[in-house]
Design a protein around this motif. Structure first.
Motif, PDB file in Angstrom:
ATOM      1  N   MET A 112       0.843  -1.189   0.000  1.00 42.11           N
ATOM      2  CA  MET A 112       0.000   0.000   0.000  1.00 42.11           C
ATOM      3  C   MET A 112       0.879   1.239   0.000  1.00 42.11           C
ATOM      4  O   MET A 112       1.888   1.305   0.718  1.00 42.11           O
ATOM      5  N   GLN A 113       0.487   2.221  -0.792  1.00 41.26           N
ATOM      6  CA  GLN A 113       1.288   3.441  -0.918  1.00 41.26           C
ATOM      7  C   GLN A 113       1.148   4.282   0.337  1.00 41.26           C
ATOM      8  O   GLN A 113       0.050   4.520   0.832  1.00 41.26           O
ATOM      9  N   THR A 114       2.268   4.727   0.875  1.00 42.04           N
ATOM     10  CA  THR A 114       2.221   5.572   2.068  1.00 42.04           C
ATOM     11  C   THR A 114       1.987   7.016   1.669  1.00 42.04           C
ATOM     12  O   THR A 114       2.383   7.449   0.591  1.00 42.04           O
ATOM     13  N   PRO A 115       1.314   7.808   2.536  1.00 38.73           N
ATOM     14  CA  PRO A 115       1.059   9.207   2.201  1.00 38.73           C
ATOM     15  C   PRO A 115       2.363   9.971   2.019  1.00 38.73           C
ATOM     16  O   PRO A 115       3.381   9.679   2.659  1.00 38.73           O
ATOM     17  N   HIS A 116       2.313  10.957   1.132  1.00 35.99           N
ATOM     18  CA  HIS A 116       3.488  11.797   0.937  1.00 35.99           C
ATOM     19  C   HIS A 116       3.683  12.659   2.169  1.00 35.99           C
ATOM     20  O   HIS A 116       2.748  13.303   2.633  1.00 35.99           O
ATOM     21  N   PRO A 117       4.878  12.658   2.774  1.00 37.84           N
ATOM     22  CA  PRO A 117       5.084  13.423   4.007  1.00 37.84           C
ATOM     23  C   PRO A 117       4.900  14.920   3.774  1.00 37.84           C
ATOM     24  O   PRO A 117       5.353  15.463   2.770  1.00 37.84           O
ATOM     25  N   GLU A 118       4.205  15.558   4.701  1.00 38.03           N
ATOM     26  CA  GLU A 118       3.990  16.998   4.615  1.00 38.03           C
ATOM     27  C   GLU A 118       5.246  17.723   5.109  1.00 38.03           C
ATOM     28  O   GLU A 118       5.697  17.513   6.235  1.00 38.03           O
ATOM     29  N   PRO A 119       5.866  18.573   4.273  1.00 39.13           N
ATOM     30  CA  PRO A 119       7.057  19.292   4.732  1.00 39.13           C
ATOM     31  C   PRO A 119       6.694  20.310   5.799  1.00 39.13           C
ATOM     32  O   PRO A 119       5.581  20.836   5.824  1.00 39.13           O
ATOM     33  N   ARG A 120       7.620  20.553   6.693  1.00 40.53           N
ATOM     34  CA  ARG A 120       7.358  21.551   7.725  1.00 40.53           C
ATOM     35  C   ARG A 120       7.446  22.947   7.133  1.00 40.53           C
ATOM     36  O   ARG A 120       8.069  23.159   6.083  1.00 40.53           O
ATOM     37  N   THR A 121       6.806  23.874   7.783  1.00 42.74           N
ATOM     38  CA  THR A 121       6.836  25.262   7.343  1.00 42.74           C
ATOM     39  C   THR A 121       8.157  25.898   7.753  1.00 42.74           C
ATOM     40  O   THR A 121       8.551  25.850   8.928  1.00 42.74           O
ATOM     41  N   LEU A 122       8.846  26.466   6.792  1.00 45.28           N
ATOM     42  CA  LEU A 122      10.123  27.129   7.019  1.00 45.28           C
ATOM     43  C   LEU A 122       9.933  28.633   6.862  1.00 45.28           C
ATOM     44  O   LEU A 122       8.895  29.101   6.381  1.00 45.28           O
ATOM     45  N   THR A 123      10.931  29.402   7.256  1.00 45.50           N
ATOM     46  CA  THR A 123      10.861  30.850   7.091  1.00 45.50           C
ATOM     47  C   THR A 123      12.135  31.374   6.448  1.00 45.50           C
ATOM     48  O   THR A 123      13.219  30.815   6.628  1.00 45.50           O
ATOM     49  N   LEU A 124      11.954  32.440   5.712  1.00 48.33           N
ATOM     50  CA  LEU A 124      13.056  33.123   5.038  1.00 48.33           C
ATOM     51  C   LEU A 124      12.857  34.614   5.295  1.00 48.33           C
ATOM     52  O   LEU A 124      11.733  35.118   5.203  1.00 48.33           O
ATOM     53  N   THR A 125      13.924  35.324   5.615  1.00 48.88           N
ATOM     54  CA  THR A 125      13.835  36.753   5.903  1.00 48.88           C
ATOM     55  C   THR A 125      14.407  37.550   4.744  1.00 48.88           C
ATOM     56  O   THR A 125      15.526  37.310   4.301  1.00 48.88           O
ATOM     57  N   THR A 126      13.634  38.508   4.246  1.00 46.66           N
ATOM     58  CA  THR A 126      14.045  39.316   3.104  1.00 46.66           C
ATOM     59  C   THR A 126      14.915  40.481   3.549  1.00 46.66           C
ATOM     60  O   THR A 126      15.116  40.717   4.747  1.00 46.66           O
ATOM     61  N   GLU A 127      15.408  41.238   2.577  1.00 49.16           N
ATOM     62  CA  GLU A 127      16.288  42.367   2.885  1.00 49.16           C
ATOM     63  C   GLU A 127      15.604  43.437   3.719  1.00 49.16           C
ATOM     64  O   GLU A 127      16.255  44.140   4.480  1.00 49.16           O
ATOM     65  N   ASP A 128      14.282  43.577   3.586  1.00 48.37           N
ATOM     66  CA  ASP A 128      13.577  44.583   4.391  1.00 48.37           C
ATOM     67  C   ASP A 128      13.018  43.975   5.673  1.00 48.37           C
ATOM     68  O   ASP A 128      12.102  44.535   6.287  1.00 48.37           O
ATOM     69  N   THR A 129      13.563  42.839   6.072  1.00 47.01           N
ATOM     70  CA  THR A 129      13.258  42.130   7.334  1.00 47.01           C
ATOM     71  C   THR A 129      11.862  41.526   7.370  1.00 47.01           C
ATOM     72  O   THR A 129      11.365  41.170   8.437  1.00 47.01           O
ATOM     73  N   THR A 130      11.213  41.388   6.229  1.00 49.21           N
ATOM     74  CA  THR A 130       9.927  40.684   6.177  1.00 49.21           C
ATOM     75  C   THR A 130      10.182  39.182   6.234  1.00 49.21           C
ATOM     76  O   THR A 130      11.037  38.663   5.515  1.00 49.21           O
ATOM     77  N   ARG A 131       9.444  38.509   7.081  1.00 46.41           N
ATOM     78  CA  ARG A 131       9.565  37.056   7.215  1.00 46.41           C
ATOM     79  C   ARG A 131       8.552  36.385   6.299  1.00 46.41           C
ATOM     80  O   ARG A 131       7.355  36.678   6.347  1.00 46.41           O
ATOM     81  N   LEU A 132       9.030  35.485   5.447  1.00 45.32           N
ATOM     82  CA  LEU A 132       8.162  34.738   4.540  1.00 45.32           C
ATOM     83  C   LEU A 132       8.097  33.280   4.992  1.00 45.32           C
ATOM     84  O   LEU A 132       9.137  32.627   5.140  1.00 45.32           O
ATOM     85  N   ALA A 133       6.890  32.790   5.193  1.00 43.56           N
ATOM     86  CA  ALA A 133       6.691  31.374   5.528  1.00 43.56           C
ATOM     87  C   ALA A 133       6.501  30.593   4.235  1.00 43.56           C
ATOM     88  O   ALA A 133       5.738  31.008   3.354  1.00 43.56           O
ATOM     89  N   TYR A 134       7.195  29.454   4.109  1.00 44.52           N
ATOM     90  CA  TYR A 134       7.085  28.670   2.878  1.00 44.52           C
ATOM     91  C   TYR A 134       7.221  27.183   3.181  1.00 44.52           C
ATOM     92  O   TYR A 134       7.682  26.771   4.248  1.00 44.52           O
ATOM     93  N   ARG A 135       6.800  26.377   2.192  1.00 50.13           N
ATOM     94  CA  ARG A 135       6.985  24.930   2.251  1.00 50.13           C
ATOM     95  C   ARG A 135       7.596  24.466   0.938  1.00 50.13           C
ATOM     96  O   ARG A 135       7.180  24.913  -0.130  1.00 50.13           O
ATOM     97  N   ASP A 136       8.555  23.579   1.034  1.00 56.67           N
ATOM     98  CA  ASP A 136       9.278  23.072  -0.130  1.00 56.67           C
ATOM     99  C   ASP A 136       8.910  21.607  -0.310  1.00 56.67           C
ATOM    100  O   ASP A 136       9.337  20.737   0.454  1.00 56.67           O
ATOM    101  N   HIS A 137       8.072  21.334  -1.308  1.00 63.50           N
ATOM    102  CA  HIS A 137       7.541  19.989  -1.536  1.00 63.50           C
ATOM    103  C   HIS A 137       8.341  19.304  -2.644  1.00 63.50           C
ATOM    104  O   HIS A 137       8.499  19.862  -3.727  1.00 63.50           O
ATOM    105  N   HIS A 138       8.784  18.091  -2.389  1.00 67.83           N
ATOM    106  CA  HIS A 138       9.552  17.329  -3.378  1.00 67.83           C
ATOM    107  C   HIS A 138       8.778  16.065  -3.772  1.00 67.83           C
ATOM    108  O   HIS A 138       8.116  15.447  -2.931  1.00 67.83           O
ATOM    109  N   PRO A 139       8.857  15.671  -5.047  1.00 69.65           N
ATOM    110  CA  PRO A 139       8.176  14.437  -5.462  1.00 69.65           C
ATOM    111  C   PRO A 139       8.817  13.213  -4.837  1.00 69.65           C
ATOM    112  O   PRO A 139       9.949  13.253  -4.348  1.00 69.65           O
ATOM    113  N   ARG A 140       8.063  12.137  -4.840  1.00 68.98           N
ATOM    114  CA  ARG A 140       8.605  10.885  -4.314  1.00 68.98           C
ATOM    115  C   ARG A 140       9.837  10.453  -5.113  1.00 68.98           C
ATOM    116  O   ARG A 140       9.912  10.690  -6.317  1.00 68.98           O
ATOM    117  N   PRO A 141      10.793   9.827  -4.474  1.00 69.52           N
ATOM    118  CA  PRO A 141      11.922   9.278  -5.224  1.00 69.52           C
ATOM    119  C   PRO A 141      11.431   8.337  -6.314  1.00 69.52           C
ATOM    120  O   PRO A 141      10.560   7.500  -6.097  1.00 69.52           O
TER     121      PRO A 141
END
Length: 275
Positions: A1-30
């Motif tokens: 049975m196929q296992t669910p694709h793991p949900e990536p955790r939410t990461l943050t990146l800070t821009t030059e004007d100090t704005t924090r951006l929340a993002y998720r980086d999803h990769h396909p199954r191997p």
């Protein structure tokens, strides 16, 4: 049975004007990706939205072998709630920062509504970073002097605080909007600031973006919803300015095509990217 694709955790990146951006980086199954490699996708949500709006389309894109990055735009979701700068230029800088920091170039930008305008402006200003462009209910039309008043009235019509996420789902018509709530002592509130949200579209009251549209060099797909808010004449005019533009209409869909018809949206995206 196929296992669910793991949900990536939410990461943050800070821009030059100090704005924090929340993002998720999803990769396909191997083993999903087949030669030639699929271009990575960067998905941009619309006004008052959040990155979780793409959750119905996301597994379909991952199954195709794409790396997919989603993020909360400045002033939205888990990103900085009240940044000093809410101009389109600032949002373009955020998109470019994500592309460069996450090594996404050449990337396919997929933007809905206001996120589509940000994608359009990014492709015009930074062609070297963009593989292709998909605009959903988004284009260069304008100016619309009534837009700030209309958006203010729309926000003020929300019966906040909501008693529960279910009450928000009933009001908005889709549970994705209810997932953009935070619980406080008096109930459930949207994760946004009213004045910041209005500031995000103030520029559109006085500007049109046709000159930027004509500068875009990459392959482009414009998607209009049959029951959306994009005027039917706008894609036609976009095609007349750039005849290589591909146009499609998604039936039985409102402005939130990605929520109403994720499978049909995916099919249109897949057909375009296959070319």
């Amino acid at each position: 049975m196929q296992t669910p694709h793991p949900e990536p955790r939410t990461l943050t990146l800070t821009t030059e004007d100090t704005t924090r951006l929340a993002y998720r980086d999803h990769h396909p199954r191997p083993g999903t990706t087949t030669p030639p490699p699929r271009p990575p996708l960067l998905l941009l949500h619309g006004l008052a939205g959040h990155m979780g709006e793409w959750d119905d389309v996301l597994p379909l894109l991952l199954a195709d072998g794409h790396r997919v990055v989603t993020y909360d735009a400045r002033g939205h979701g888990a990103s900085t709630r009240r940044p000093r700068d809410m101009t389109r230029a600032a949002c373009v800088r955020d998109t470019v920062t994500l592309i460069r920091e996450l090594a996404l170039a050449p990337v396919t930008l997929v933007g809905q509504s206001l996120g589509g305008l940000t994608a359009l402006l990014t492709a015009a200003a930074h062609p070297e970073l963009i593989h292709s462009l998909i605009l959903i209910e988004a284009g260069p039309n304008g100016p619309n002097p009534n837009l700030p008043t209309e958006i203010a009235a729309w926000l003020d019509s929300w019966p906040t605080p909501f008693k529960s996420p279910a009450a928000a789902t009933d009001f908005f018509g889709h549970e994705a909007w209810a997932r953009n709530l935070e619980q406080r002592e008096d109930g459930w509130h949207p994760r946004l600031d009213r004045d910041t949200t209005i500031a995000a579209i103030t520029e559109l009251a006085t500007h049109a973006y046709w000159s930027e549209w004509t500068r875009i060099q990459c392959p482009t797909l414009v998607i209009r919803a049959a029951n959306g808010t994009m005027p039917p004449t706008e894609p036609t005019q976009m095609h007349s300015h750039r005849p290589t533009t591909q146009l499609t209409v998604i039936p039985d869909a409102t402005h939130d095509v990605h929520l109403d018809q994720p499978e049909r949206l995916h099919a249109a995206m897949t057909a375009f990217l296959a070319r």
